[in-house]
Every structure is written in C-alpha cells, then in structure tokens.
Design a protein around this motif. Structure first.
Motif, short mmCIF file in Angstrom:
data_model
loop_
_atom_site.label_atom_id
_atom_site.label_comp_id
_atom_site.label_asym_id
_atom_site.label_seq_id
_atom_site.Cartn_x
_atom_site.Cartn_y
_atom_site.Cartn_z
N LEU A 106 10.67 10.57 -23.99
CA LEU A 106 9.27 10.84 -23.69
C LEU A 106 8.73 9.84 -22.66
O LEU A 106 7.97 10.20 -21.76
N ILE A 107 9.16 8.59 -22.82
CA ILE A 107 8.80 7.57 -21.84
C ILE A 107 9.31 7.97 -20.46
O ILE A 107 8.63 7.80 -19.44
N ASP A 108 10.54 8.50 -20.45
CA ASP A 108 11.13 8.92 -19.18
C ASP A 108 10.30 10.00 -18.50
O ASP A 108 10.25 10.09 -17.27
N VAL A 109 9.67 10.86 -19.29
CA VAL A 109 8.82 11.92 -18.73
C VAL A 109 7.67 11.28 -17.94
O VAL A 109 7.43 11.62 -16.77
N PHE A 110 6.98 10.33 -18.61
CA PHE A 110 5.87 9.65 -17.93
C PHE A 110 6.37 8.85 -16.73
O PHE A 110 5.73 8.81 -15.68
N GLY A 111 7.53 8.22 -16.91
CA GLY A 111 8.12 7.45 -15.81
C GLY A 111 8.43 8.32 -14.62
O GLY A 111 8.15 7.96 -13.48
N SER A 112 9.02 9.49 -14.88
CA SER A 112 9.37 10.41 -13.79
C SER A 112 8.12 10.90 -13.06
O SER A 112 8.11 11.01 -11.83
N ILE A 113 7.06 11.17 -13.83
CA ILE A 113 5.80 11.63 -13.22
C ILE A 113 5.20 10.52 -12.34
O ILE A 113 4.76 10.76 -11.21
N LEU A 114 5.21 9.28 -12.87
CA LEU A 114 4.67 8.16 -12.10
C LEU A 114 5.47 7.91 -10.82
O LEU A 114 4.91 7.65 -9.76
N VAL A 115 6.80 8.00 -10.95
CA VAL A 115 7.66 7.80 -9.77
C VAL A 115 7.40 8.90 -8.75
O VAL A 115 7.30 8.64 -7.54
N TRP A 116 7.28 10.13 -9.22
CA TRP A 116 7.00 11.26 -8.32
C TRP A 116 5.68 11.03 -7.58
O TRP A 116 5.60 11.23 -6.36
N MET A 117 4.65 10.59 -8.32
CA MET A 117 3.35 10.34 -7.69
C MET A 117 3.44 9.17 -6.70
O MET A 117 2.86 9.21 -5.61
N GLY A 118 4.17 8.12 -7.09
CA GLY A 118 4.33 6.95 -6.22
C GLY A 118 5.00 7.30 -4.92
O GLY A 118 4.58 6.86 -3.85
N ILE A 119 6.07 8.10 -4.99
CA ILE A 119 6.80 8.50 -3.78
C ILE A 119 5.90 9.35 -2.88
O ILE A 119 5.88 9.17 -1.66
N LYS A 120 5.15 10.26 -3.50
CA LYS A 120 4.27 11.14 -2.72
C LYS A 120 3.20 10.34 -1.97
O LYS A 120 2.93 10.59 -0.79
N ILE A 121 2.58 9.38 -2.66
CA ILE A 121 1.54 8.57 -2.02
C ILE A 121 2.14 7.64 -0.96
O ILE A 121 1.57 7.46 0.12
N ALA A 122 3.32 7.06 -1.26
CA ALA A 122 3.96 6.12 -0.34
C ALA A 122 4.31 6.76 1.00
O ALA A 122 4.37 6.08 2.03
N ASN A 123 4.53 8.08 0.99
CA ASN A 123 4.91 8.77 2.22
C ASN A 123 3.71 9.19 3.08
O ASN A 123 3.89 9.77 4.15
N LYS A 124 2.50 8.88 2.61
CA LYS A 124 1.33 9.18 3.43
C LYS A 124 1.30 8.25 4.65
O LYS A 124 1.67 7.08 4.55
N PRO A 125 0.88 8.74 5.81
CA PRO A 125 0.83 7.90 7.02
C PRO A 125 -0.29 6.87 6.93
O PRO A 125 -1.22 7.02 6.13
N PRO A 126 -0.24 5.81 7.75
CA PRO A 126 -1.32 4.82 7.78
C PRO A 126 -2.65 5.46 8.17
O PRO A 126 -2.68 6.46 8.89
N ASP A 127 -3.74 4.91 7.66
CA ASP A 127 -5.07 5.39 8.03
C ASP A 127 -5.99 4.19 8.27
O ASP A 127 -5.53 3.04 8.25
N GLU A 128 -7.27 4.45 8.48
CA GLU A 128 -8.21 3.38 8.83
C GLU A 128 -8.33 2.34 7.72
O GLU A 128 -8.45 1.14 7.98
N LEU A 129 -8.30 2.81 6.47
CA LEU A 129 -8.44 1.89 5.34
C LEU A 129 -7.11 1.27 4.93
O LEU A 129 -7.08 0.26 4.21
N HIS A 130 -6.00 1.88 5.34
CA HIS A 130 -4.67 1.38 5.00
C HIS A 130 -3.82 1.30 6.27
O HIS A 130 -2.91 2.11 6.48
N PRO A 131 -4.12 0.33 7.15
CA PRO A 131 -3.43 0.26 8.44
C PRO A 131 -1.93 -0.02 8.33
O PRO A 131 -1.17 0.27 9.25
N TYR A 132 -1.49 -0.59 7.21
CA TYR A 132 -0.07 -0.85 7.01
C TYR A 132 0.61 0.27 6.22
O TYR A 132 1.76 0.13 5.80
N GLY A 133 -0.11 1.37 6.00
CA GLY A 133 0.46 2.49 5.27
C GLY A 133 0.24 2.37 3.77
O GLY A 133 -0.53 1.53 3.30
N HIS A 134 0.93 3.22 3.01
CA HIS A 134 0.78 3.28 1.55
C HIS A 134 2.09 2.93 0.85
O HIS A 134 2.41 3.43 -0.22
N LEU A 135 2.88 2.04 1.49
CA LEU A 135 4.24 1.75 1.03
C LEU A 135 4.28 1.22 -0.41
O LEU A 135 5.21 1.52 -1.16
#
Length: 389
Positions: free
Chosen positions: A41-70
């Motif tokens: 069950l922990i793995d389920v939450f972990g997988s969801i968090l990892v999925w969300m983290g990867i999705k956000i990390a791949n966003k390009p840099p913007d005005e508020l995040h000039p170094y990106g969302h790495l």
C-alpha cells in the motif's frame, strides 16, 4: 514518457498486490502477510508521488522558476522516504502487540501462494523500474525500483515464515513482520538521504574536480576559484568562477565563456546550464611596444616598451635590450616584461612560441590596432572601465 508510464504501471500493480495480501492476511490472521500488504500500500502512494514528481520536474523553466522544476523529483523521493519510515514503525507496533497477545495465525495454502506470487511480481516490477530509471536517469524511479526489490525480500520472508507457522512455530510470523519493518526502515532512510543530498546541492567531489581540470586547461583562464554543481541526476546546472588577466576585451570574454560551456557540456552529460562568473585577476600593468618616439609598432620585437601601471597611473619607457635577437627572443622579452610586473602586452600579431612564453609568466596578450601609444592606452583603459561596470 517512459518514466511516467513506468510509474503508472507500478501503481496499478501495487494496488492489486495490496488487496490480495491484506485480504489473505486478515483471513488467516497473519501479521506478517498484513504487514507485507501494508508495504505494498505504501508502494501505491510512493508510485503516485514519483509519477507526480517526474511530471512536474519535466516542466520547462518559467518566470517564477528560472532554473526549472528539477527538484520536484527530489521532493517526491523525500515524501516517499517519510511515508516508508512511519509505516515501518507502525508495522513494528502491530507485530509487538501480536507477540504479547499470542495472536496465532491459521495456516492456509492460499496465503502461502499469495506471498510467493507477490515476490515474483515485485521482482518483475523492480527490474522494470530500475531499467527504465537508469535509461531515463530518473533517480526517483530507480529508488522506487530498489524499494520493490525490498518488497521481494519481504514477501519471501513471509513465505518462509508462514511455512514455520504450518509447523507450529506461530511466533515466527510476528518476528518476520519485525524483520520486514527493519528492511522497510533502512530503505526509507536511504531514500531520504539521497533526496536531502540533492535538495541541499551536495557536490560530487570527483565531478567538481573533473570540471575544474577542464576549465583550468582553457587558454585565457588564469585561475578557477569556485566550481558548483546542482540539480538532479539527469539535469545539472554548473556554476564556475574564473579569474582572467586584465585587458581582455568583451568579445574575447564572450568567446571564453562559450568555450567553457561547450567543453563542460561535451565532457559531462546532462548539463542543462553553465553559469560562468568572470573576475579580473588584478589591475593591469600594460606594456605597449613602440619605436622610441611614441609610435605604436604592434610587434613584440620592438626597440622600446612604454609601461603603464593603471592602478598608480605611473608611466615609464624601457629599452628592449633583446631587440633583433636571433635566439630565444620570445623567452628573453617575456623575462624582461615580467621583471617590470607586466601582465598585459598589446600587439598586432605574435608567434605561438612567444605567446606561450608570455602566458607561462601570467602575461596576457591583447590585440589592438592604432598609431601611437596614447591611442592604444586609451583603448585598453576604456575597455577595463567597461568591464568593471
């Protein structure tokens, strides 16, 4: 993206494993099997968090995040680590209560089958996530894969422990649950440690030394004062502070910065940005070759040099005793200029041998066109004033 697809597959598989293990564990009153189900069950939450983290990390840099969302991936790792640690402590609590209350599980072959089936599925998931994580350089997905590898050990431990339950050793079941929780706790600490290191921009000493060596060997760089590397495994930002000799034109500085970035990007994979901070090493003592009457010759092999100390505004003329020398001319003139503390010499052209002798003594060669010493001096002084602003 492959890493996002891997995260989704992992979440779906862990939902299925969670249901069958917790249901089977509840039916036979097995603390170890229920603990293994909680782990899934922990793995389920972990997988969801990892999925969300990867999705956000791949966003390009913007005005508020000039170094990106790495760092979103690092935050996902940190969250997974915290959930894992708290869950491990909860499992230990349940196992200790089972031992104190002598909660005896019932032996059923289907519960044994569930544990073995879970081990096989988790091994497949672990290999898949680690493979995709390594290929896409996703640190959070690799961490999830390693976590699934712990799940394999957990399920096999339940399998072996449950066999002992069938032989009458009921207390083995909660003991196995405690062993599982220790494994879970270790993994949680390791994941948190890796995430914190990335969030704190911990420098890899070997990588920093490699970058320093690359930059130090670039012509025009007199010293490397600082090297910093931040970001994540697959996206790095490099910051380099260098010192240069005074008198270097803005065009040459721009070319130097481009060369530094190109060499670092070529030598170190996954560099997304190189920040170069340039500092002038010291105030210039400029040598201008002339004919003795104030006319600029533009040749290193000249009868006289006008030497100007820009920090004290001292100006004096020295005779070149090596003018017209047949042997070691570049070496001898470099020694002469070094004697007077010169760190910039202005010429129209120069041979590679003479240039090398000057560079070895910390004397930078600047190329300028002009007619007389005053014109050349004005160009050099103006250039230095522009750089300092």
């Amino acid at each position: 993206m492959r890493e996002l697809r891997a995260g989704k597959i992992s979440a779906i598989a862990n939902v299925f494993l969670t249901v069958i293990k917790i249901v089977a564990g509840a039916l036979v009153n097995s603390t170890a099997l229920i603990a293994d189900g909680i782990h899934s069950l922990i793995d389920v939450f972990g997988s969801i968090l990892v999925w969300m983290g990867i999705k956000i990390a791949n966003k390009p840099p913007d005005e508020l995040h000039p170094y990106g969302h790495l760092k979103a991936e690092c935050l996902a790792e940190l969250s997974v680590g915290l959930i894992i640690i708290f869950s491990a402590l909860a499992i230990v609590h349940e196992a200790v209560i089972s031992l104190m209350e002598r909660s005896i599980p019932e032996f059923e072959f289907y519960a044994l089958t569930v544990a073995l089936f879970s081990a096989i599925v988790n091994e497949g998931l672990a290999r898949y996530k680690i493979k995709v994580g390594m290929e896409t350089k996703s640190s959070s997905l690799v961490a999830e894969g390693k976590h699934s590898r712990v799940d394999v050990i957990s399920s096999l431990s339940v399998f072996v422990g449950y066999i002992f339950v069938g032989l009458g050793y009921w207390w083995i079941d909660p003991l196995v649950a405690i062993v599982i929780s220790v494994l879970i706790l270790q993994m949680g600490v390791e994941i948190m440690k890796n995430a914190v290191s990335s969030l704190m921009d911990k420098v890899d000493p070997e990588l920093a030394l490699k970058i320093r060596s690359i930059v130090e060997n670039i012509e025009g760089v007199e010293g490397v004062e600082f090297v910093g590397v931040r970001g994540t495994w697959k996206a790095k930002i490099v910051e380099v502070h260098i010192s240069i000799n005074p008198g270097m034109s803005a065009e040459i500085i721009d070319a130097l910065e481009r060369e530094i970035e190109e060499r670092i990007r070529h030598a170190v994979s996954d560099v997304v940005r190189v920040v170069t901070v340039v500092r002038v090493k010291k105030l210039a003592v400029v040598a201008i070759p002339e004919d003795g009457s104030g006319n600029y010759t533009g040749e290193l092999d000249s009868p006289y040099f006008t030497i100007v100390n820009l920090s004290t505004n001292e100006v004096f003329k020295v005779e070149n005793p090596h003018y017209g020398a047949e042997r070691r001319k570049g070496y001898l003139i470099a020694e002469l200029l070094n004697k007077y503390g010169v760190n910039v010499v202005v010429v129209r052209k120069i041979g590679e041998g003479a240039k090398s002798h000057l560079r070895s003594r910390g004397i930078f060669v600047r190329f300028e066109e002009g007619k007389n010493v005053d014109e050349i001096l004005e160009k050099v002084a103006t250039s230095l004033n522009l750089q300092s602003s």
